[in-house]
Design a protein around this motif. Structure first.
Motif, mmCIF file in Angstrom:
data_model
loop_
_atom_site.group_PDB
_atom_site.id
_atom_site.type_symbol
_atom_site.label_atom_id
_atom_site.label_comp_id
_atom_site.label_asym_id
_atom_site.label_seq_id
_atom_site.Cartn_x
_atom_site.Cartn_y
_atom_site.Cartn_z
ATOM 1 N N GLU A 49 0.670 -1.164 -0.218
ATOM 2 C CA GLU A 49 0.022 0.011 0.067
ATOM 3 C C GLU A 49 1.089 1.320 -0.110
ATOM 4 O OE1 GLU A 49 -3.572 2.195 2.550
ATOM 5 O OE2 GLU A 49 -2.802 0.136 3.385
ATOM 6 N N HIS A 53 1.147 4.171 -2.971
ATOM 7 C CA HIS A 53 0.880 5.478 -2.626
ATOM 8 C C HIS A 53 2.170 6.243 -3.179
ATOM 9 C CE1 HIS A 53 -0.906 8.796 -0.492
ATOM 10 N NE2 HIS A 53 0.350 9.008 0.019
ATOM 11 N N SER A 54 3.293 5.870 -2.813
ATOM 12 C CA SER A 54 4.428 6.547 -3.219
ATOM 13 C C SER A 54 4.703 6.755 -4.647
ATOM 14 C CB SER A 54 5.840 5.947 -2.489
ATOM 15 O OG SER A 54 5.574 6.068 -0.995
ATOM 16 N N ASN A 57 2.008 9.243 -6.274
ATOM 17 C CA ASN A 57 2.346 10.487 -5.869
ATOM 18 C C ASN A 57 3.466 11.001 -6.864
ATOM 19 O OD1 ASN A 57 0.448 10.600 -4.117
ATOM 20 N ND2 ASN A 57 1.786 10.780 -2.227
ATOM 21 N N ASN A 132 -4.877 11.086 -9.953
ATOM 22 C CA ASN A 132 -4.525 9.943 -9.088
ATOM 23 C C ASN A 132 -5.568 8.822 -8.798
ATOM 24 O OD1 ASN A 132 -2.321 11.626 -8.156
ATOM 25 N ND2 ASN A 132 -3.255 12.623 -6.721
ATOM 26 N N TYR A 136 -4.647 4.822 -8.941
ATOM 27 C CA TYR A 136 -5.078 3.975 -7.953
ATOM 28 C C TYR A 136 -5.943 2.852 -8.591
ATOM 29 C CZ TYR A 136 -3.145 6.571 -4.001
ATOM 30 O OH TYR A 136 -2.177 7.102 -3.159
#
Length: 410
Positions: A49, A53-54, A57, A132, A136
């Motif tokens: 996770e 996320h990293s 971003n 984003n 995801y």
């Protein structure tokens, strides 16, 4: 929300193809670029996770500094983008899910440049939040075959083909047609959002030509072995980024260097600024300038630079009338109490993503204890390219790497 695109945007992909690859795509070079974003499975403390996320971003930040009004996300809406295992190629359709997150790493991928470009499609988003959300929801597309290439196409599409051409100011392809490496324009685009050709600060006038460099302090930095070979001059914006992270360039490969020491990117002190400016008039690194450049140095530092005063200082700093002014003499006169924003000791961490460039073929981080020596003299050791490239940023650095294992730049 994604919107339907006019055919003109789809056609622009053909222009991006030519900009990247030139008139012909060599299959072997295309195959090397047909990579996925890999899970950092060797770092057990980093959850999937957090990794996702990293990654998202980071990609969004790159797109954000490239795009002007809209974000164009290039994708493959077909099974062509999925990894294909060797067993499947041989007709074995049995389940190989036991490979888990390593499935992509173990796959033998079918590479077809023609079909890849025929199957490209584009989403358009007006907000970065929607980008984003898309990533995801489609994270596996980034981790499947062509994930890296699809993002690269998205960056250029979002920046605008003509804008990239204008900034790079060259007719050469962004990926070398012979050796397959990315050009400096491509590296600059991904790091700074501008596809400029040079790595010095701002623009420079050379023989009446305006040569574009780095516009402002970058989020992450860039240093290169090519500066040691005097093929280029890396400016302060790249050497002193906002975050203590640097892309390292060797003759053949890019790796990453970073540190948890935030003071490495602290604002310059007055004396550090003075040294940097002085050395900008000393491109050969001799630690002296010709006396006739003193006025320019003083003016660049917002010091008194009237001719009468400059002539007085020339006589004082060059008492033997040799026609040169030494760095140490200049600093002793104008900045006798030198201050440093950089600690004398700090930790550096190096990452090379090529398995064959790591010990035992296992990708891992290499940790080193760095120390900045007091002497201005640096030890030149061409057999140690890692130290050589680090010295373009920290001239008097020494590093002791854990387990005495020197990380590879290549």
């Amino acid at each position: 929300m994604a919107e339907t695109l006019p055919s003109a945007i789809e056609q622009e992909l053909l222009g991006i193809k030519h900009l990247l690859w030139g008139s012909e795509i060599k299959t072997e070079i295309f195959k090397r670029w047909s990579q996925e974003y890999k899970d950092l499975s060797f770092r057990e403390k980093v959850t999937l996770e957090i990794q996702n996320h990293s990654l998202i971003n980071a990609l969004s930040e790159i797109l954000g500094q490239c795009a002007t009004q809209k974000y164009y996300i290039v994708y493959l809406d077909s099974e062509f983008s999925d990894p294909v295992s060797a067993a499947e190629l041989n007709g074995d359709k049995s389940d190989n899910s036991a490979l888990g997150p390593h499935r992509n790493l173990c796959s033998s991928l079918v590479v077809d440049p023609l079909r890849f470009h025929e199957d490209l499609k584009v989403h358009c988003f007006h907000r970065l939040d929607d980008v984003n959300k898309y990533y995801y929801e489609n994270i596996e597309k980034l981790k499947a075959q062509y994930g890296v290439l699809l993002f690269l196409y998205s960056v250029i599409a979002s920046k605008g083909l003509e804008q990239v051409k204008s900034e790079s100011d060259t007719q050469d392809s962004l990926i070398d047609e012979t050796y397959g490496y990315g050009s400096q324009s491509l590296i600059n685009l991904m790091i700074t959002g501008r596809a400029t050709t040079y790595v010095w600060d701002h623009d420079q006038d050379v023989g009446g030509l305006k040569l574009r460099g780095i516009e402002k302090q970058s989020q992450i930095g860039f240093i290169t072995i090519m500066e040691y070979h005097r093929f280029c001059t890396v400016g302060s914006f790249y050497k002193n980024p906002i975050h203590p992270v640097w892309v390292l360039a060797s003759d053949t490969h890019l790796t990453v260097l970073f540190s948890d020491e935030r003071k490495l990117v602290s604002p310059e002190t007055k004396s550090e600024q003075a040294r940097r400016v002085f050395k900008s008039f000393d491109p050969d690194g001799n630690n002296f300038i010709s006396s006739d450049k003193l006025q320019n140095v003083l003016r660049a530092l917002d010091l008194v630079s009237e001719l009468e005063y400059v002539n007085i200082m020339k006589k004082k700093l060059d008492s033997e009338n040799l026609g040169i002014i030494l760095l140490n003499a200049f600093m002793d006169e104008f900045f006798p109490k030198e201050e440093s924003s950089t600690p004398d000791m700090f930790t550096l961490i190096h990452y090379n993503g090529l398995a064959q460039s790591n010990v035992s073929g296992y990708v891992q981080y290499h940790i080193g204890a760095a120390i900045l020596l007091e002497s201005d003299l640096k030890s030149v050791c061409e057999s140690n390219p890692m130290l050589t490239v680090l010295q373009t940023k920290w001239p008097n650095i020494e590093v002791n790497w854990c387990n005495n294992v020197m990380p590879s730049l290549n």
